[in-house]
Design an enzyme around this catalytic site. Structure first.
Site, short mmCIF file in Angstrom:
data_model
loop_
_atom_site.label_atom_id
_atom_site.label_comp_id
_atom_site.label_asym_id
_atom_site.label_seq_id
_atom_site.Cartn_x
_atom_site.Cartn_y
_atom_site.Cartn_z
N GLU A 116 0.82 -1.20 0.00
CA GLU A 116 0.00 0.00 0.00
C GLU A 116 0.86 1.26 0.00
O GLU A 116 2.01 1.25 0.42
CB GLU A 116 -0.93 -0.01 1.21
CG GLU A 116 -0.18 -0.16 2.49
CD GLU A 116 -1.07 -0.61 3.63
OE1 GLU A 116 -2.17 -1.13 3.38
OE2 GLU A 116 -0.65 -0.45 4.77
N CYS A 129 3.44 8.34 1.28
CA CYS A 129 4.05 7.33 2.14
C CYS A 129 4.14 6.03 1.34
O CYS A 129 3.13 5.52 0.86
CB CYS A 129 3.18 7.13 3.38
SG CYS A 129 3.73 5.79 4.43
N CYS A 136 7.31 -7.70 6.82
CA CYS A 136 8.50 -7.19 7.50
C CYS A 136 9.11 -8.35 8.28
O CYS A 136 8.38 -9.21 8.79
CB CYS A 136 8.09 -6.07 8.47
SG CYS A 136 9.48 -5.18 9.19
N CYS A 140 7.69 -5.69 15.67
CA CYS A 140 7.33 -4.68 16.66
C CYS A 140 5.91 -4.98 17.14
O CYS A 140 5.00 -5.20 16.32
CB CYS A 140 7.43 -3.29 16.04
SG CYS A 140 9.08 -2.99 15.38
N CYS A 143 2.73 -2.97 15.92
CA CYS A 143 2.62 -2.70 14.48
C CYS A 143 1.95 -3.87 13.78
O CYS A 143 2.37 -5.02 13.95
CB CYS A 143 4.00 -2.46 13.88
SG CYS A 143 4.02 -2.37 12.08
N CYS A 370 -0.74 2.37 8.86
CA CYS A 370 0.15 1.23 8.73
C CYS A 370 -0.54 -0.14 8.60
O CYS A 370 -1.15 -0.62 9.55
CB CYS A 370 1.04 1.21 9.97
SG CYS A 370 2.75 0.99 9.58
N1 SAH Z 1 9.84 -0.12 9.43
C1 SAH Z 1 10.06 1.28 9.51
C2 SAH Z 1 9.10 2.10 8.67
C3 SAH Z 1 7.65 1.67 8.62
S1 SAH Z 1 6.66 1.94 10.03
C4 SAH Z 1 9.99 1.73 10.94
O1 SAH Z 1 9.64 0.94 11.80
O2 SAH Z 1 10.35 2.87 11.21
C5 SAH Z 1 6.35 3.69 10.02
C6 SAH Z 1 6.01 4.25 11.39
O3 SAH Z 1 4.69 3.86 11.81
C7 SAH Z 1 6.96 3.77 12.46
O4 SAH Z 1 7.34 4.80 13.31
C8 SAH Z 1 6.12 2.76 13.18
O5 SAH Z 1 6.63 2.55 14.45
C9 SAH Z 1 4.75 3.40 13.15
N2 SAH Z 1 3.64 2.50 13.42
C10 SAH Z 1 3.53 1.20 13.09
N3 SAH Z 1 2.35 0.70 13.51
C11 SAH Z 1 1.70 1.70 14.13
C12 SAH Z 1 0.43 1.81 14.79
N4 SAH Z 1 -0.39 0.78 14.86
N5 SAH Z 1 0.09 3.01 15.31
C13 SAH Z 1 0.93 4.06 15.21
N6 SAH Z 1 2.12 4.02 14.60
C14 SAH Z 1 2.52 2.85 14.08
FE1 SF4 Z 2 8.51 -3.59 10.62
FE2 SF4 Z 2 6.34 -2.42 11.67
FE3 SF4 Z 2 8.55 -2.66 13.15
FE4 SF4 Z 2 8.50 -0.92 11.10
S1 SF4 Z 2 7.25 -0.81 12.96
S2 SF4 Z 2 10.13 -2.39 11.61
S3 SF4 Z 2 7.18 -2.06 9.64
S4 SF4 Z 2 7.30 -4.37 12.34
#
Ligand code: SAH
Ligand code: SF4
Length: 393
Positions: A116, A129, A136, A140, A143, A370
């Site tokens: 996306e 974005c 991935c 995390c 996420c 996300c």
């Molecule tokens: N993998 C990279 C980039 C993609 S995530 C990273 O982790 O930085 C982009 C941003 O969205 C990151 O800061 C991530 O921590 C945040 N993010 C992911 N899931 C989220 C959620 N459910 N609510 C708010 N922010 C989120």
């Molecule tokens: Fe991967 Fe989501 Fe962690 Fe970014 S925040 S590194 S997309 S698992």
């Protein structure tokens, strides 16, 4: 924005693919790779550099997809190009348009995989974005992408291709005769904050961003590109040296104990190691401040004490703290912090001298967060399949 907000969602007809499997896609090739490719099909070496410049400009400055439209090339050369190459970008499967102007695209790439991209219009600018991986490898815990396994890295063509399809949709390729540098861009900024960890797909991300930054390519300044990483420390210096874009880091916690749980890559490179790499970044990349992303999770990382620890940790780093209200997803083990808590946290950070914007949720009516569109679509498909199975149709 409420759940009842009017939305539109188009299911667009996918252009049929011709039997062009054997043809090489020119999108995403570096200038050197394109030069070699043109020489391979018989372009004389002494002409190759000029031809690359011409084809490059048609693809990245004019948005042309058909070699026949490259009118400053001879008909014979255009035919040669069409015989050997394609100009292919991801296909738009669905496009959801929020009432606040946010556009969310589900894009299909080779192999039938889907990623996306989200376009967010703002006053005087527009940010796209984009994704760097399908899924991935990291996990995390807040996420949604982290719950999906890595399917594959995107190619450089699929990464820059996301910018190209959205420019198509916005209708912002410059008209013939108009200087593309003079356009007021609808798509003026790119953030690598979609699916995936961009620093685990470094070479393809770098090659794609080189095309986005190329003055004869998409032509966006490196200061209009922000790469977000969870903290892949060894690649941070490379990002400074080989891309030179702005950096955002998913910080999210102020103790190793909490960060180990939220961003498990912290077990490999802890807060102190990460901060060491971040202190070097502005000097190496000659860029400005680093964005610290901090997702606000109720009762987990959002106390006044956390805020105070945060400003102490980052002391001396030119920084902006982007506070992100947690975006819940079905089954998520966290809740969003209250608005009052987020404001109190922001206040402490601000009073310590750092900009501390609270990210306003955009496109909530189309779930422009996300990993959400993809999962929703998958769920819809699944239930359709289930219905079919149940009804025997
Ligand atoms: N993998 C990279 C980039 C993609 S995530 C990273 O982790 O930085 C982009 C941003 O969205 C990151 O800061 C991530 O921590 C945040 N993010 C992911 N899931 C989220 C959620 N459910 N609510 C708010 N922010 C989120
Ligand atoms: Fe991967 Fe989501 Fe962690 Fe970014 S925040 S590194 S997309 S698992």
């Amino acid at each position: 924005m409420t759940a009842q907000s009017p939305i539109t969602q188009d299911v667009l007809t996918l252009p049929r693919k011709t039997e062009e499997g054997a043809k090489r896609n020119l999108v995403g090739l570096s200038r050197a790779q394109m030069r070699d490719a043109l020489i391979e099909i018989g372009t004389p070496e002494r002409q190759a550099k000029m031809r690359v410049g011409q084809v490059w400009a048609w693809i990245y400055q004019r948005g042309v997809r058909d070699f026949a439209d490259m009118t400053n090339l001879s008909k014979a050369f255009r035919a040669d190009l069409a015989e050997h190459f394609v100009i292919e970008v991801p296909q738009v499967v669905t496009r959801a348009l929020s009432e606040d102007g946010t556009r969310k695209y589900l894009l299909r790439i080779a192999g039938g995989h889907e990623v996306e991209a989200v376009y967010i219009p703002e006053e005087g600018r527009g940010t796209l974005c984009i994704s760097s991986q399908v899924g991935c490898t990291l996990t995390c815990s807040f996420c949604h992408t982290g719950t999906q396994r890595l399917v594959r890295n995107l190619t450089a063509g699929e990464i820059v291709g996301q910018v190209m399809v959205v420019r198509d949709d916005l209708g912002e390729w410059p008209a013939p005769g108009r200087n593309p540098h003079d356009e007021t861009r609808l798509l003026s900024n790119v953030v690598l904050m979609g699916m995936g960890e961009p620093l685990y797909n470094f070479d393809n991300v770098r090659d794609a961003m080189k095309i986005v930054m190329d003055g004869e390519g998409i032509s966006l300044s490196r200061r209009r590109i922000t790469l977000s990483t969870s903290g892949v420390v060894p690649e941070i210096a490379r990002c400074a040296e080989e891309i030179g874009c702005l950096l955002a880091v998913s910080f999210h916690a102020t103790t190793d104990e909490v960060r180990d749980k939220l961003v498990p890559i912290n077990r490999r490179w802890n807060i102190e190691t990460l901060l060491g790499a971040l202190r070097e970044y502005p000097r190496l990349s000659n860029s400005e401040r680093i964005t610290f992303e901090y997702v606000m999770l109720n009762g987990v990382n959002d106390s006044d004490e956390d805020a105070r620890r945060l400003v102490k940790l980052i002391e001396g780093i030119p920084a902006k703290i982007n506070l992100i209200p947690f975006n819940p997803w079905p089954g998520a083990p966290y809740d969003r912090s209250s608005n009052n808590r987020i404001r109190a946290f922001a206040d402490i950070v601000y009073k310590a001298g750092y900009a501390s914007p609270i990210r306003t949720p955009r496109g909530e009516d189309i779930m422009a967060a996300c990993g959400q569109l993809k999962s929703e679509t998958q769920r819809e498909r699944k239930s359709k399949r289930q219905i079919e199975a149940e009804t025997g149709s």
